[in-house]
Design an enzyme around this catalytic site. Sequence first.
Site, PDB file in Angstrom:
ATOM      1  N   ASP A  26       0.812  -1.206   0.000  1.00 26.77           N
ATOM      2  CA  ASP A  26       0.000   0.000   0.000  1.00 26.77           C
ATOM      3  C   ASP A  26       0.849   1.262   0.000  1.00 26.77           C
ATOM      4  O   ASP A  26       2.081   1.219  -0.050  1.00 26.77           O
ATOM      5  CB  ASP A  26      -1.013  -0.009   1.157  1.00 26.77           C
ATOM      6  CG  ASP A  26      -0.356   0.029   2.527  1.00 26.77           C
ATOM      7  OD1 ASP A  26       0.763   0.568   2.647  1.00 26.77           O
ATOM      8  OD2 ASP A  26      -0.973  -0.468   3.489  1.00 26.77           O
ATOM      9  N   LYS A  53      -3.964   3.129  -0.638  1.00 29.82           N
ATOM     10  CA  LYS A  53      -4.984   4.118  -0.291  1.00 29.82           C
ATOM     11  C   LYS A  53      -4.244   5.353   0.175  1.00 29.82           C
ATOM     12  O   LYS A  53      -3.308   5.269   0.961  1.00 29.82           O
ATOM     13  CB  LYS A  53      -5.879   3.614   0.835  1.00 29.82           C
ATOM     14  CG  LYS A  53      -6.628   2.339   0.506  1.00 29.82           C
ATOM     15  CD  LYS A  53      -7.434   1.901   1.716  1.00 29.82           C
ATOM     16  CE  LYS A  53      -8.185   0.628   1.448  1.00 29.82           C
ATOM     17  NZ  LYS A  53      -8.997   0.219   2.614  1.00 29.82           N
ATOM     18  N   MET A 108      -4.040   9.603  11.463  1.00 28.07           N
ATOM     19  CA  MET A 108      -4.974  10.010  10.402  1.00 28.07           C
ATOM     20  C   MET A 108      -5.843  11.172  10.874  1.00 28.07           C
ATOM     21  O   MET A 108      -7.059  11.194  10.661  1.00 28.07           O
ATOM     22  CB  MET A 108      -5.846   8.818   9.974  1.00 28.07           C
ATOM     23  CG  MET A 108      -5.030   7.652   9.446  1.00 28.07           C
ATOM     24  SD  MET A 108      -6.014   6.157   9.169  1.00 28.07           S
ATOM     25  CE  MET A 108      -6.306   5.620  10.872  1.00 28.07           C
TER      26      MET A 108
END
Length: 493
Positions: free
Chosen positions: A35, A56, A171
């Site tokens: 990823d 992502k 995040m």
Amino acid sequence: MSAFVSLIGAGPGDPGLLTLRGKAALEAADVVLYDYLASPELLRYAPQAERIFVGKKGFSEYISQEDINRLIVEKALEDGGKRVARLKGGDVFVFGRGGEEAEACLEAGIPFEVVPGISSAIAAAAYAGIPITHREAGSSFAVLTGNEMLRDDERLDYRAYAGIDTLVFLMGVRTLPRIVEKLLAAGKDPGTPAATIQWGTTPRQRAVSGPLADLPRLVQEAGIEAPAVTVVGEVARYRARLRWFDRGTLFGRAVAVTRTREGNSRLGDLLRQRGARVLEVPLIRHEGPQDPQTLYRTLSEVANGAYRWLLFTSQQGVSATFAALDEMGFDARALAGTLVAAVGPATARELEARGVRPDFVPSQPGALHLGRELPARPEQAVLHLTSQLAEDALERSLEERGLTLARVEAYRTLPAEVSEEARAELAEAEMVTLASGSAARAFAALAGTDFPVAVMGPQTEAAAREVGFARIVAASEPSLEALVEAVERGLNS
């Protein structure tokens, strides 16, 4: 072969933080699904594998989690069963949705393992000089996801977390203003030390710190974006004192490492330890000899004592020779009756790793010095196992002494296939390392000579000047450590 899936935590970004178990799983993989946050450099441990990007980035998903789960299962069951490595940034089970991928394997009846990784929740703070716990500043911490702030049914009760010494948000850049608002409303002191770290543990790392109430403004003014980690608590005060990573002598500097051998680059690792952004550029690839039968016949003659001296002028020459011996059913004992010489310390170490201690190494590395100093007599047969591109300096220096050299191709040196992405990265290089004359020639052919270069050894320096490099810094001695010091001199002068 049966299907098997390894869910691997790739760590926070620094490729050196991959675990040994993760490295072994990559080396055994047939397929790697990686990823956005997994360092592409880790793919060097799986050159044999099919590579599939399932990244992502931020809030734009290139592929859904359901599609990733389906792809893991499909690849594992393909062709009667394959070993699949799912390489995920950070830790598999810390906001990585690894649990969902494990469940997909379980439902499909596919055996799997979980290889934990170092979470950015701890590592990014550590690289910024912030201990998550400290006896005098914090004995408890919680790791939260900022994505929860996007939900209408907010799950986080900030009153329950306000009393915890250290809060770490993953995040959470986009939602940072709301996070801070909720913390202050829950009773957190506006003056609580806080910091946000972007691209933690990598040469792209940036951080801002200040009072909690001011952090959203500071982050916006600095242009900090995802991926980032935010730390809230008294421990954030320690950044001013314990800051270490971004004070490296080469921190953030882009250095191109020209590789002329397959595999890992120890030079790259040494540069990373000083904070450099390493651009590894494979310039040369090696193949077997054009006429392997001649090599086999020659090695049989060596085993029968036909040559008094056997010369190696590269590590690849050693590797190729021992690969051929192995194919013939021989080992190092085939060289027992022959004196062996190495061109320099690196080649000598390659021989020693295979159980052969060189009988001679010149006072200075280089084919010219080897030819001038080799303690051989004219009547003694001398053999050089090398590539088709071997320079003639060794042969000339031996002929001047009345010695005759037999040269046999042990391997072929060919240009590497360099991707367009790698070519584009080269434009960012502030310094290029050259450890051999072949590297100098190959790099010049690939990207030109309008680069400052750090070179190892007088022959490499001569080759660099010959092909047109003008800005040259030479290592003080023939070692990788000295080459790194030359890079530092060149960039910091």
